[in-house]
Design an enzyme around this catalytic site. Structure first.
Site, PDB file in Angstrom:
ATOM      1  N   SER A  12       0.834  -1.208   0.000  1.00 48.61           N
ATOM      2  CA  SER A  12       0.000   0.000   0.000  1.00 48.61           C
ATOM      3  C   SER A  12       0.871   1.261   0.000  1.00 48.61           C
ATOM      4  O   SER A  12       0.410   2.336  -0.384  1.00 48.61           O
ATOM      5  CB  SER A  12      -0.983  -0.004   1.177  1.00 48.61           C
ATOM      6  OG  SER A  12      -0.301  -0.080   2.396  1.00 48.61           O
ATOM      7  N   ASP A  29      17.078   1.740   2.226  1.00 46.97           N
ATOM      8  CA  ASP A  29      16.774   2.780   3.208  1.00 46.97           C
ATOM      9  C   ASP A  29      16.631   4.127   2.495  1.00 46.97           C
ATOM     10  O   ASP A  29      17.398   4.460   1.586  1.00 46.97           O
ATOM     11  CB  ASP A  29      17.890   2.849   4.259  1.00 46.97           C
ATOM     12  CG  ASP A  29      17.465   3.617   5.498  1.00 46.97           C
ATOM     13  OD1 ASP A  29      17.318   2.999   6.563  1.00 46.97           O
ATOM     14  OD2 ASP A  29      17.262   4.850   5.387  1.00 46.97           O
ATOM     15  N   GLN A  91      16.024   3.714  17.626  1.00 45.56           N
ATOM     16  CA  GLN A  91      14.896   3.215  16.818  1.00 45.56           C
ATOM     17  C   GLN A  91      13.918   4.352  16.549  1.00 45.56           C
ATOM     18  O   GLN A  91      13.442   5.007  17.481  1.00 45.56           O
ATOM     19  CB  GLN A  91      14.172   2.059  17.535  1.00 45.56           C
ATOM     20  CG  GLN A  91      13.063   1.474  16.671  1.00 45.56           C
ATOM     21  CD  GLN A  91      12.393   0.253  17.285  1.00 45.56           C
ATOM     22  OE1 GLN A  91      12.622  -0.080  18.451  1.00 45.56           O
ATOM     23  NE2 GLN A  91      11.554  -0.403  16.498  1.00 45.56           N
ATOM     24  N   VAL A  93      11.465   3.850  13.756  1.00 45.10           N
ATOM     25  CA  VAL A  93      10.271   3.237  13.153  1.00 45.10           C
ATOM     26  C   VAL A  93       9.928   1.994  13.983  1.00 45.10           C
ATOM     27  O   VAL A  93      10.764   1.104  14.159  1.00 45.10           O
ATOM     28  CB  VAL A  93      10.527   2.833  11.676  1.00 45.10           C
ATOM     29  CG1 VAL A  93       9.306   2.111  11.112  1.00 45.10           C
ATOM     30  CG2 VAL A  93      10.848   4.058  10.830  1.00 45.10           C
ATOM     31  N   HIS A  97      13.154  -4.057  12.254  1.00 45.89           N
ATOM     32  CA  HIS A  97      13.912  -4.024  11.004  1.00 45.89           C
ATOM     33  C   HIS A  97      15.385  -4.201  11.307  1.00 45.89           C
ATOM     34  O   HIS A  97      15.881  -3.804  12.363  1.00 45.89           O
ATOM     35  CB  HIS A  97      13.670  -2.717  10.237  1.00 45.89           C
ATOM     36  CG  HIS A  97      13.846  -1.474  11.055  1.00 45.89           C
ATOM     37  ND1 HIS A  97      12.886  -1.023  11.930  1.00 45.89           N
ATOM     38  CD2 HIS A  97      14.878  -0.594  11.153  1.00 45.89           C
ATOM     39  CE1 HIS A  97      13.305   0.081  12.522  1.00 45.89           C
ATOM     40  NE2 HIS A  97      14.522   0.357  12.079  1.00 45.89           N
ATOM     41  N   HIS A  99      19.118  -3.342   9.715  1.00 47.66           N
ATOM     42  CA  HIS A  99      19.873  -2.560   8.739  1.00 47.66           C
ATOM     43  C   HIS A  99      21.009  -3.439   8.222  1.00 47.66           C
ATOM     44  O   HIS A  99      21.826  -3.917   9.020  1.00 47.66           O
ATOM     45  CB  HIS A  99      20.506  -1.336   9.408  1.00 47.66           C
ATOM     46  CG  HIS A  99      19.538  -0.365  10.010  1.00 47.66           C
ATOM     47  ND1 HIS A  99      19.200   0.822   9.398  1.00 47.66           N
ATOM     48  CD2 HIS A  99      18.842  -0.392  11.174  1.00 47.66           C
ATOM     49  CE1 HIS A  99      18.346   1.490  10.163  1.00 47.66           C
ATOM     50  NE2 HIS A  99      18.112   0.783  11.260  1.00 47.66           N
TER      51      HIS A  99
HETATM   52  P1  5GP Z   1      15.730   3.074  12.877  1.00 49.14           P
HETATM   53  O1  5GP Z   1      16.189   4.483  13.171  1.00 49.14           O
HETATM   54  O2  5GP Z   1      14.320   2.863  13.387  1.00 49.14           O
HETATM   55  O3  5GP Z   1      16.675   2.014  13.325  1.00 49.14           O
HETATM   56  O4  5GP Z   1      15.700   2.939  11.314  1.00 49.14           O
HETATM   57  C1  5GP Z   1      14.617   3.354  10.542  1.00 49.14           C
HETATM   58  C2  5GP Z   1      15.140   3.557   9.155  1.00 49.14           C
HETATM   59  O5  5GP Z   1      14.050   3.604   8.279  1.00 49.14           O
HETATM   60  C3  5GP Z   1      15.932   4.855   8.973  1.00 49.14           C
HETATM   61  O6  5GP Z   1      17.239   4.535   8.523  1.00 49.14           O
HETATM   62  C4  5GP Z   1      15.128   5.620   7.920  1.00 49.14           C
HETATM   63  O7  5GP Z   1      15.963   6.286   6.998  1.00 49.14           O
HETATM   64  C5  5GP Z   1      14.305   4.532   7.264  1.00 49.14           C
HETATM   65  N1  5GP Z   1      13.003   4.928   6.783  1.00 49.14           N
HETATM   66  C6  5GP Z   1      12.065   5.633   7.465  1.00 49.14           C
HETATM   67  N2  5GP Z   1      10.944   5.777   6.717  1.00 49.14           N
HETATM   68  C7  5GP Z   1      11.192   5.146   5.536  1.00 49.14           C
HETATM   69  C8  5GP Z   1      10.422   4.947   4.352  1.00 49.14           C
HETATM   70  O8  5GP Z   1       9.266   5.388   4.225  1.00 49.14           O
HETATM   71  N3  5GP Z   1      10.996   4.268   3.331  1.00 49.14           N
HETATM   72  C9  5GP Z   1      12.268   3.752   3.440  1.00 49.14           C
HETATM   73  N4  5GP Z   1      12.734   3.094   2.396  1.00 49.14           N
HETATM   74  N5  5GP Z   1      13.019   3.925   4.551  1.00 49.14           N
HETATM   75  C10 5GP Z   1      12.492   4.607   5.581  1.00 49.14           C
END
Ligand code: 5GP
Ligand code: ZN
Length: 111
Positions: A12, A29, A91, A93, A97, A99
């Site tokens: 979606s 990312d 974190q 999101v 996940h 990386h």
């Molecule tokens: P965190 O900071 O939670 O470990 O990593 C979340 C990652 O998700 C970040 O590196 C950020 O750049 C990536 N991210 C956030 N929103 C989106 C999105 O809508 N699409 C993609 N492809 N990456 C996203």
């Protein structure tokens, strides 16, 4: 609840998927921190690793093997696989996940 990564997993939210199977999706990312920076997520919504349980054992193992396969596919010899668990760990999101990052030197301990 709206979850951007659930949206990417179910199609979606438009995203160019690098890999998908019944349980796992991988995509680039949006804000890469290394020349190669992929995100691997379970299709199942798990907010963070600390919310996974015994039922997720196979899923978690599968994600690690997908990471290995993608590293092979992208010819990555050295890579880093990271999950940030909770705001204090970085974190941003709330959907589990990993990386998968490569293509530059990484410091240790991680900042
Ligand atoms: P965190 O900071 O939670 O470990 O990593 C979340 C990652 O998700 C970040 O590196 C950020 O750049 C990536 N991210 C956030 N929103 C989106 C999105 O809508 N699409 C993609 N492809 N990456 C996203
Ligand atoms: Zn989600």
């Amino acid at each position: 609840m709206t979850c951007i990564f659930c949206g990417i997993a179910d199609g979606s939210v438009k995203s160019q998927l690098i890999y998908e199977d019944d349980h796992v999706v991988a995509f680039k990312d949006l804000n890469p921190q290394a020349p190669t920076h992929l995100l691997l997520i379970p299709r199942k919504h798990i907010a963070r690793l600390s919310e996974a349980d015994e039922q997720d054992t196979a899923l978690l193992g599968h994600i690690l093997l997908v990471a290995k396969k993608l590293a092979q596919q992208f010819d990555l010899k050295d890579f880093r696989l990271v999950t940030n668990n909770g705001k204090g760990a970085g974190q941003s999101v709330d959907h589990l996940h990993f990386h998968l990052m490569a293509g530059r030197r990484f410091l240790w301990p991680a900042g």
